[in-house]
Motif scaffolding. Structure first.
Motif, short mmCIF file in Angstrom:
data_model
loop_
_atom_site.label_atom_id
_atom_site.label_comp_id
_atom_site.label_asym_id
_atom_site.label_seq_id
_atom_site.Cartn_x
_atom_site.Cartn_y
_atom_site.Cartn_z
N SER A 57 -18.30 10.64 32.04
CA SER A 57 -17.82 10.17 33.33
C SER A 57 -17.11 11.32 34.05
CB SER A 57 -16.83 9.01 33.15
OG SER A 57 -15.68 9.47 32.47
N GLU A 58 -17.03 11.18 35.38
CA GLU A 58 -16.34 12.20 36.16
C GLU A 58 -14.88 12.33 35.76
OE1 GLU A 58 -18.82 12.52 40.34
OE2 GLU A 58 -16.69 12.04 40.37
N VAL A 59 -14.23 11.19 35.50
CA VAL A 59 -12.81 11.29 35.16
C VAL A 59 -12.60 11.94 33.79
CG1 VAL A 59 -11.93 9.48 36.69
CG2 VAL A 59 -12.74 8.88 34.39
N VAL B 78 -10.19 15.00 32.93
CA VAL B 78 -9.23 15.00 31.82
C VAL B 78 -9.41 16.26 30.98
CG1 VAL B 78 -8.58 13.85 29.66
CG2 VAL B 78 -8.98 12.48 31.73
N LEU B 79 -10.68 16.58 30.66
CA LEU B 79 -10.95 17.77 29.85
C LEU B 79 -10.50 19.04 30.55
CD1 LEU B 79 -14.49 16.93 28.39
CD2 LEU B 79 -12.32 17.10 27.14
N ALA B 80 -10.60 19.04 31.88
CA ALA B 80 -10.17 20.22 32.65
C ALA B 80 -8.66 20.29 32.81
CB ALA B 80 -10.85 20.19 34.02
N GLY B 81 -7.98 19.24 32.37
CA GLY B 81 -6.52 19.22 32.49
C GLY B 81 -6.04 18.83 33.87
N ALA B 82 -6.95 18.35 34.72
CA ALA B 82 -6.59 18.02 36.10
C ALA B 82 -5.85 16.69 36.20
CB ALA B 82 -7.84 18.00 36.98
N ILE B 83 -6.20 15.75 35.31
CA ILE B 83 -5.52 14.46 35.28
C ILE B 83 -5.29 14.05 33.82
CG2 ILE B 83 -6.51 13.64 37.47
CD1 ILE B 83 -8.49 11.95 35.83
N THR B 84 -4.39 13.11 33.63
CA THR B 84 -4.12 12.61 32.28
C THR B 84 -5.06 11.42 31.99
OG1 THR B 84 -2.52 10.96 33.01
CG2 THR B 84 -1.68 13.18 32.54
N PRO B 85 -5.26 11.09 30.70
CA PRO B 85 -6.06 9.90 30.38
C PRO B 85 -5.53 8.65 31.08
CG PRO B 85 -5.68 11.19 28.40
CD PRO B 85 -4.85 11.81 29.49
N GLU B 86 -4.22 8.57 31.21
CA GLU B 86 -3.62 7.41 31.87
C GLU B 86 -4.00 7.36 33.36
OE1 GLU B 86 -2.12 3.91 32.15
OE2 GLU B 86 -2.39 4.96 30.25
N GLN B 87 -3.99 8.53 34.01
CA GLN B 87 -4.40 8.59 35.43
C GLN B 87 -5.89 8.27 35.58
OE1 GLN B 87 -2.95 12.63 36.03
NE2 GLN B 87 -1.38 11.91 37.46
N ALA B 88 -6.67 8.61 34.55
CA ALA B 88 -8.12 8.36 34.61
C ALA B 88 -8.41 6.87 34.73
CB ALA B 88 -8.81 8.94 33.36
N ARG B 89 -7.55 6.05 34.12
CA ARG B 89 -7.82 4.61 34.10
C ARG B 89 -7.75 4.00 35.49
NH1 ARG B 89 -4.13 1.82 31.73
NH2 ARG B 89 -5.43 0.01 31.49
#
Ligand code: MN
Length: 235
Positions: free
Chosen positions: A131-133, A137-148
């Motif tokens: 998924s895009e999110v 997350v892998l790029a460190g741009a957002i946290t797993p929590e923000q991905a949700r």
């Protein structure tokens, strides 16, 4: 041959009109597919994919090659289905294999449905979302929590039905008695954190856990269809 106890539950949720998830509970194969596409095409896509997997599950002992062939055939079946031009589906699951080295479990994934394992006190996601999110997350741009809650959280980067070459991830694991596997669509993980899932997964038998998880996702908002399969390795 590895033996299993299993339970399953699915819900349309509180917002959607149609349940576009499909699932298969047919040892040696367990799978969840989350369909997408307009005019109920997603419902067709996930059912077509699961139908192909069902045929392989009935055909006898499975190998890694057989499961990958089944996924390739499912992809072509979704692409070739004439009921809609644009449709696709995720697919993820667990297959019990008979190999020269003995029994093995194969976890496979295309898309953003997930497989988790609960082993003793360790609980974690085995699959990696396509998924895009997840990329963010892998790029460190957002946290797993923000991905949700990210606005683009529903954009998958791999699916059956989008390309003639399907690239499933797969992992091989030993069938350890006592391990409990959770196979779910993103309707569950969109509503509940891993920390919220764990106690519900742990409580009760396979069917009770599956029903409790689906009910909790609906309770938390039920914005999407939710499907859960719980599989215990017996021996
Ligand atoms: Mn979904």
């Amino acid at each position: 041959m590895t033996r299993f106890f299993h339970g399953a539950a699915t819900s349309t949720g509180r917002v959607r009109r149609v349940n576009e998830d499909s699932y298969l509970v047919l040892p040696p194969l367990f799978a969840v597919a989350d369909g997408m596409g307009g005019h109920d095409a997603g419902e067709v896509a996930s059912a077509v994919a699961v139908g192909v997997l069902e045929r392989y599950a009935r055909s006898g002992p499975l190998s890694v090659d057989a499961v990958l062939t089944a996924l390739d055939e499912a992809n072509r079946a979704v692409i070739g289905n004439a009921e809609a031009v644009r449709m696709g589906t995720t697919v993820t699951g667990l297959a019990s294999l008979v190999t020269p080295a003995g029994s093995q479990l194969m976890v496979f994934n295309v898309g953003d449905s997930r497989v988790y394992r609960l082993a003793d006190d360790h609980f974690g996601q085995l699959t990696v979302d396509h998924s895009e999110v997840q990329e963010l997350v892998l790029a460190g741009a957002i946290t797993p929590e923000q991905a949700r809650t990210h606005p683009r959280r529903n954009i998958v980067t791999r699916a059956l039905g989008s390309d003639y070459v399907v690239r499933p991830d797969h992992w091989l694991l030993p069938p350890l008695p006592g391990d409990r596997y959770l196979i779910c669509s993103d309707g569950l993980t969109g509503e509940l954190t891993d920390e919220e899932i764990l106690p519900l997964l742990r409580a009760g038998d396979q069917q009770q856990a599956a029903e409790a998880l689906v009910a909790a996702a609906d309770e938390a908002g039920g914005h999407d269809n939710t499907t859960v399969i719980v599989v215990d390795v017996i021996g």
